[in-house]
Design a protein around this motif. Structure first.
Motif, short mmCIF file in Angstrom:
data_model
loop_
_atom_site.label_atom_id
_atom_site.label_comp_id
_atom_site.label_asym_id
_atom_site.label_seq_id
_atom_site.Cartn_x
_atom_site.Cartn_y
_atom_site.Cartn_z
N ARG A 63 27.91 36.01 48.13
CA ARG A 63 28.46 35.12 47.27
C ARG A 63 29.71 34.39 47.41
NH1 ARG A 63 26.86 37.53 41.39
NH2 ARG A 63 24.89 38.64 42.18
N SER A 64 29.95 33.38 47.02
CA SER A 64 31.16 32.51 47.06
C SER A 64 32.14 32.96 46.26
CB SER A 64 30.77 31.03 46.79
OG SER A 64 31.99 30.19 46.68
N PRO A 65 33.37 32.97 46.53
CA PRO A 65 34.57 33.54 45.54
C PRO A 65 34.83 32.38 44.60
CG PRO A 65 35.41 33.08 47.85
CD PRO A 65 33.98 33.02 48.03
N VAL A 66 34.34 31.28 44.66
CA VAL A 66 34.63 30.11 43.79
C VAL A 66 33.54 30.14 42.64
CG1 VAL A 66 34.56 27.57 43.60
CG2 VAL A 66 35.42 28.62 45.70
N PHE A 67 32.47 30.65 42.98
CA PHE A 67 31.27 30.84 42.10
C PHE A 67 30.72 32.45 42.26
CE2 PHE A 67 31.23 26.45 41.37
CZ PHE A 67 30.40 26.38 39.87
N PRO A 68 31.67 33.20 41.77
CA PRO A 68 31.06 34.64 41.99
C PRO A 68 29.82 35.00 40.97
CG PRO A 68 33.24 34.56 40.83
CD PRO A 68 33.08 33.34 41.24
N GLU A 69 29.84 34.35 40.13
CA GLU A 69 28.58 34.86 39.14
C GLU A 69 27.30 34.18 39.48
OE1 GLU A 69 30.32 30.51 37.65
OE2 GLU A 69 31.00 32.29 39.07
N LEU A 70 27.27 33.35 40.67
CA LEU A 70 26.20 33.10 41.14
C LEU A 70 25.66 33.89 42.40
CD1 LEU A 70 26.22 29.14 41.37
CD2 LEU A 70 25.13 30.61 39.61
N PRO A 71 24.68 34.32 42.41
CA PRO A 71 23.84 34.80 43.49
C PRO A 71 23.76 34.41 44.96
CG PRO A 71 22.25 34.95 42.08
CD PRO A 71 23.49 34.31 41.50
#
Length: 322
Positions: A227-235
């Motif tokens: 996961r990206s730390p910028v979009f942690p909600e996206l798998p």
């Protein structure tokens, strides 16, 4: 005789001083930094962030020169043909360095005409769909695409971009049939994606992320293995039923092949110093980039690995030029 000896000693001292000074004086004038894309895009933004730091560190202006055209080929050809004195550098990006070699004959040799300086960053793309599409996960998208072969379309910024090849790799790994729709830039593609005229797109976090956060598009996943730390909600798509799926955009300064090794060493040291700058790290991280760094040799090895990967994908997907 004493006067002659004095002159000889003085001449030798001046020569030594000049020689030592000449080696230490680089750069003595502004450096041209060619960005092979138009102003305002992701490569331009990251390049200007770097050149601002380098200008401060080197005490000379590092001036961005945008030379867009042919997916980056125009700009990199200028770098390859430049006088190899360290005063012309380029922003080496994925398409003109590793992807386009398998799509067309290039006016330069990606392996022989450049010296990598240092890898600046790594960044995944983000898979976004139009809100009208009845899917809320990668698994649902795969299922929907399989039930509707040839009916879904994915946008890109042109043939041979990482945005395009993200879709091609997705098709190969899922066994789905989707139609590629190339646009002349992210802004136009996102406009049609938001309106539902195309169904999905793999774009940079910097470009498509704000539209996902605003609810104009639905984010399904990122193309890194984690996961990206910028979009942690996206798998990560790799953890959503496609293990090993990875598409990473990257860039870094490069020089003409015959630039002096001493200049490359100096530039590498200064680039890594810039990469450690809190201001640069903060700006790039906010845009979804992971700062890289490292040696010229490590960057060269990375380019070779990426070339082998994408040449294979291009061949299997049957990708053609515009």
């Amino acid at each position: 005789m004493q006067r002659l000896n004095f002159v000889l000693v003085l001449s030798a001292a001046v020569a030594c001083l000049f020689a030592s000074g000449a080696a230490a004086e680089y750069p003595e004038r502004p450096i041209r930094y060619i960005v092979p894309s138009a102003p305002g895009g992701s490569p331009d933004i990251t390049a200007r962030t770097l050149t601002a730091e380098l200008s401060r560190q080197l005490g000379q202006q590092v001036v961005v020169d945008n030379r867009a055209g042919a997916s980056g080929i125009v700009g990199l050809e200028l770098v390859a043909r430049a006088v190899p004195d360290g005063y012309t550098l380029g922003h080496g990006t994925v398409p003109p360095l590793v992807i386009l070699r398998s799509l067309q004959k290039l006016p330069y040799d990606p392996e022989k005409d450049f010296q990598p300086v240092a890898q600046m960053y790594r960044s995944p793309n983000l898979l976004a769909v139009t809100p009208a599409l009845p899917v809320k996960s990668v698994a649902e998208l795969i299922d929907h695409a399989k039930k509707n072969p040839g009916k879904l379309s994915f946008a890109s910024t042109g043939n041979g971009s990482t945005i395009h090849l993200s879709g091609e790799l997705f098709k190969l790994m899922t066994g789905t049939d989707m139609v590629h729709v190339p646009f002349k830039g992210s802004a136009l593609a996102i406009t049609d994606l938001t309106a539902g005229r195309v169904h999905l797109m793999f774009d940079s976090i910097a470009s498509v992320g704000p539209h996902v956060r605003a609810g104009r598009l639905r984010g399904l996943g990122v193309t890194s293995l984690k996961r990206s730390p910028v979009f942690p909600e996206l798998p990560a798509i790799a953890e959503s039923g496609l293990p090993g799926f990875e598409v990473i955009a990257w860039a870094g300064p490069i020089a003409p092949a015959k630039a002096p090794k001493s200049v490359i060493s100096r530039l590498n040291a200064e680039a890594n110093k810039a990469f450690a700058s809190p201001a640069l790290v903060e700006k790039l991280t906010a845009l979804g980039y992971e700062v890289a760094g490292g040696t010229p040799e490590a960057f060269a090895q990375h380019i070779r690995r990426e070339a082998a990967k994408w040449v294979d994908v291009v061949k299997r997907a049957g990708v053609k030029t515009d």
